[in-house]
Design a protein around this motif. Structure first.
Motif, PDB file in Angstrom:
ATOM      1  N   ALA A 241      31.305  -0.501 -13.279  1.00  0.00           N
ATOM      2  CA  ALA A 241      32.219  -1.082 -12.300  1.00  0.00           C
ATOM      3  C   ALA A 241      31.792  -0.692 -10.894  1.00  0.00           C
ATOM      4  N   ALA A 242      32.206  -1.499  -9.925  1.00  0.00           N
ATOM      5  CA  ALA A 242      32.014  -1.205  -8.509  1.00  0.00           C
ATOM      6  C   ALA A 242      33.384  -1.213  -7.841  1.00  0.00           C
ATOM      7  N   VAL A 243      33.683  -0.133  -7.114  1.00  0.00           N
ATOM      8  CA  VAL A 243      35.015   0.084  -6.556  1.00  0.00           C
ATOM      9  C   VAL A 243      34.897   0.447  -5.085  1.00  0.00           C
ATOM     10  N   ARG A 244      35.763  -0.093  -4.263  1.00  0.00           N
ATOM     11  CA  ARG A 244      35.794   0.299  -2.864  1.00  0.00           C
ATOM     12  C   ARG A 244      36.604   1.582  -2.729  1.00  0.00           C
ATOM     13  N   GLY A 245      36.010   2.586  -2.092  1.00  0.00           N
ATOM     14  CA  GLY A 245      36.690   3.854  -1.898  1.00  0.00           C
ATOM     15  C   GLY A 245      35.874   4.754  -0.993  1.00  0.00           C
ATOM     16  N   ALA A 246      36.500   5.808  -0.509  1.00  0.00           N
ATOM     17  CA  ALA A 246      35.865   6.720   0.430  1.00  0.00           C
ATOM     18  C   ALA A 246      35.766   8.110  -0.165  1.00  0.00           C
ATOM     19  N   VAL A 247      34.645   8.768   0.072  1.00  0.00           N
ATOM     20  CA  VAL A 247      34.467  10.132  -0.418  1.00  0.00           C
ATOM     21  C   VAL A 247      35.496  11.068   0.207  1.00  0.00           C
ATOM     22  N   GLN A 248      36.031  10.693   1.374  1.00  0.00           N
ATOM     23  CA  GLN A 248      37.059  11.503   2.017  1.00  0.00           C
ATOM     24  C   GLN A 248      38.426  11.375   1.344  1.00  0.00           C
ATOM     25  N   ASP A 249      38.515  10.543   0.324  1.00  0.00           N
ATOM     26  CA  ASP A 249      39.777  10.328  -0.392  1.00  0.00           C
ATOM     27  C   ASP A 249      39.572  10.525  -1.890  1.00  0.00           C
ATOM     28  N   PRO A 250      39.311  11.773  -2.316  1.00  0.00           N
ATOM     29  CA  PRO A 250      39.051  12.005  -3.743  1.00  0.00           C
ATOM     30  C   PRO A 250      40.157  11.519  -4.657  1.00  0.00           C
ATOM     31  N   GLU A 251      41.406  11.759  -4.274  1.00  0.00           N
ATOM     32  CA  GLU A 251      42.509  11.369  -5.150  1.00  0.00           C
ATOM     33  C   GLU A 251      42.585   9.852  -5.300  1.00  0.00           C
ATOM     34  N   GLY A 252      42.294   9.130  -4.207  1.00  0.00           N
ATOM     35  CA  GLY A 252      42.312   7.681  -4.281  1.00  0.00           C
ATOM     36  C   GLY A 252      41.236   7.151  -5.210  1.00  0.00           C
ATOM     37  N   VAL A 253      40.040   7.741  -5.132  1.00  0.00           N
ATOM     38  CA  VAL A 253      38.945   7.318  -6.014  1.00  0.00           C
ATOM     39  C   VAL A 253      39.240   7.695  -7.455  1.00  0.00           C
ATOM     40  N   LEU A 254      39.603   8.950  -7.662  1.00  0.00           N
ATOM     41  CA  LEU A 254      39.814   9.440  -9.023  1.00  0.00           C
ATOM     42  C   LEU A 254      41.020   8.792  -9.700  1.00  0.00           C
ATOM     43  N   GLY A 255      41.989   8.371  -8.898  1.00  0.00           N
ATOM     44  CA  GLY A 255      43.172   7.743  -9.463  1.00  0.00           C
ATOM     45  C   GLY A 255      43.071   6.246  -9.603  1.00  0.00           C
ATOM     46  N   ASP A 256      41.971   5.664  -9.159  1.00  0.00           N
ATOM     47  CA  ASP A 256      41.801   4.211  -9.231  1.00  0.00           C
ATOM     48  C   ASP A 256      41.756   3.771 -10.709  1.00  0.00           C
ATOM     49  N   SER A 257      42.543   2.780 -11.039  1.00  0.00           N
ATOM     50  CA  SER A 257      42.635   2.350 -12.441  1.00  0.00           C
ATOM     51  C   SER A 257      41.299   1.831 -12.967  1.00  0.00           C
ATOM     52  N   ARG A 258      40.472   1.253 -12.070  1.00  0.00           N
ATOM     53  CA  ARG A 258      39.166   0.741 -12.521  1.00  0.00           C
ATOM     54  C   ARG A 258      38.213   1.885 -12.826  1.00  0.00           C
ATOM     55  N   VAL A 259      38.327   2.971 -12.064  1.00  0.00           N
ATOM     56  CA  VAL A 259      37.521   4.154 -12.358  1.00  0.00           C
ATOM     57  C   VAL A 259      37.942   4.744 -13.698  1.00  0.00           C
ATOM     58  N   ARG A 260      39.241   4.876 -13.884  1.00  0.00           N
ATOM     59  CA  ARG A 260      39.759   5.478 -15.120  1.00  0.00           C
ATOM     60  C   ARG A 260      39.506   4.603 -16.343  1.00  0.00           C
ATOM     61  N   ALA A 261      39.372   3.302 -16.129  1.00  0.00           N
ATOM     62  CA  ALA A 261      39.103   2.416 -17.259  1.00  0.00           C
ATOM     63  C   ALA A 261      37.683   2.588 -17.780  1.00  0.00           C
ATOM     64  N   VAL A 262      36.768   3.046 -16.922  1.00  0.00           N
ATOM     65  CA  VAL A 262      35.365   3.196 -17.325  1.00  0.00           C
ATOM     66  C   VAL A 262      35.045   4.634 -17.719  1.00  0.00           C
ATOM     67  N   LEU A 263      35.536   5.599 -16.943  1.00  0.00           N
ATOM     68  CA  LEU A 263      35.152   6.994 -17.143  1.00  0.00           C
ATOM     69  C   LEU A 263      36.245   7.788 -17.841  1.00  0.00           C
TER      70      LEU A 263
END
Length: 273
Positions: A130-152
Motif C-alpha cells: 500500500a501507499a499512504v500519505r503521512g508524515a514522519v513527524q506524526d507517528p501516531e497518525g501513520v501507525l494508526g492509519d487503517s490502510r497501514v494496519r490492514a497490511v502490517l
C-alpha cells in the motif's frame, strides 16, 4: 497531534516551491521534476556535480539492506517512511524483498501527494502493498492509519526504513523521539534501516552552498555529526559493519577505499532488542 496540525503538516509541501522529493527522484534517475524545480536542480548540480552519486548511493543502500533483512533474517514486513517516488528502471523495495520472501508486505509512506499517487499507479492493486500519505513527524497518525494496519501486523517483526529522511527534520521536532515512537510500536526482532547526511565538513565541495540553496529555495536540511546519527539506533543491536559510509554497508562489489573513508553520509541497520 491535533487534526489541524496534521493537516497543516501534510500541506506544507504544497505550493510553487521546488520539491526536495521530486529533486531526489530526478537525482536517482527518475523523470519527476516539474518546471518549478528546474532552476534549483540546475544550481544544485552546478554547486556539487557529485550530488546524483550521493543520492544513488543512498538508494542502493536501502535496497541492499532490505534484501539482506528479507534473505538472511527472514523479515517479511517493511514500513518505508519518506519513500519518495518509485523508480521505473530499477527494482523498488517491495520487488526486491519479494524476490526473497514472496509473501512480504510493504507500506510506502510519504508526505507528498504526487509521490503517493505515483506509487499507487505503480502498484496497480498489488496485494499486501500500500501507499499512504503521512508524515514522519506524526507517528501516531501513520501507525494508526487503517490502510497501514490492514497490511502490517505489528505483533510480528517490521522493518522501519528511513533513508535520507531525518536530514529534513529539525532538532526542534526531536527526530530521535519520533523514531522512538515508531520503534516502540514494533516488537523485538523488528529492524531499522537508516541513512543520514553528515555535517558539512564531511561533505564534498560546495557543502555550505548546497545547504543554503535547500534552506532558501527548497526545504531546510539538517545534516548531523555521526555521534547524533548513532543515537537513532538506541534500542537496536547494530548489524555488521555498524554505521559506516553509505556505499560501504555490505556492498555487492568492492568499494573504493576513499569512499569508505570519506563519509558524506552514513548508514546502518539494527535489530530491535
Amino acid at each position: 497531534m491535533a487534526t489541524e496540525e496534521k493537516e497543516q503538516l501534510l500541506d506544507e509541501t504544497a505550493g510553487d516551491r521546488p520539491s526536495a522529493c521530486r529533486i531526489y527522484g530526478s537525482l536517482i534517475g527518475g523523470d519527476t521534476v516539474l518546471d518549478v524545480d528546474q532552476g534549483a536542480l540546475a544550481r544544485l548540480l552546478t554547486i556539487n556535480p557529485g550530488t546524483p552519486t550521493v543520492a544513488r548511493e543512498n538508494r542502493q543502500f536501502m535496497l541492499r539492506a532490505a534484501r539482506t533483512l528479507a534473505a538472511r533474517y527472514g523479515v517479511e514486513q517493511f514500513l518505508d517512511l519518506g519513500c519518495a517516488f518509485p523508480t521505473e528502471d530499477s527494482p523498488n523495495l517491495h520487488e526486491v524483498v519479494r524476490a526473497e520472501q514472496p509473501d512480504a508486505r510493504v507500506v510506502y509512506v510519504d508526505v507528498e501527494d504526487e509521490a503517493v499517487a505515483a506509487w499507487r499507479d505503480r502498484l496497480d492493486g498489488a496485494k499486501d502493498v500500500a501507499a499512504v500519505r503521512g508524515a514522519v513527524q506524526d507517528p501516531e497518525g501513520v501507525l494508526g492509519d487503517s490502510r497501514v494496519r490492514a497490511v502490517l501486523d505489528f505483533t510480528r517483526p517490521v522493518a522501519l526504513v528511513l533513508t535520507g529522511v531525518f536530514p529534513f527534520v529539525s532538532d526542534a521536532d526531536d527526530p530521535w523521539a519520533l523514531l522512538g515512537r515508531f520503534r516502540d510500536a514494533t516488537c523485538p526482532g523488528s529492524c531499522l534501516v537508516l541513512s543520514h547526511a553528515l555535517t558539512s565538513e564531511d561533505w564534498p565541495q560546495g557543502a555550505e552552498e548546497v545547504l543554503r540553496l535547500y534552506r532558501e529555495e527548497i526545504q531546510p536540511m539538517y545534516p548531523r555529526p555521526e555521534r547524533e546519527v548513532l543515537r537513532f539506533f538506541e534500542g537496536y543491536d547494530l548489524l555488521e559493519p555498524g554505521v559506516v559510509s553509505t556505499p560501504a554497508w555490505r556492498p555487492d562489489e568492492p568499494v573504493a577505499p576513499e569512499l569508505v573513508a570519506f563519509k558524506r553520509a552514513v548508514a546502518g541497520v539494527g535489530r530491535r532488542l
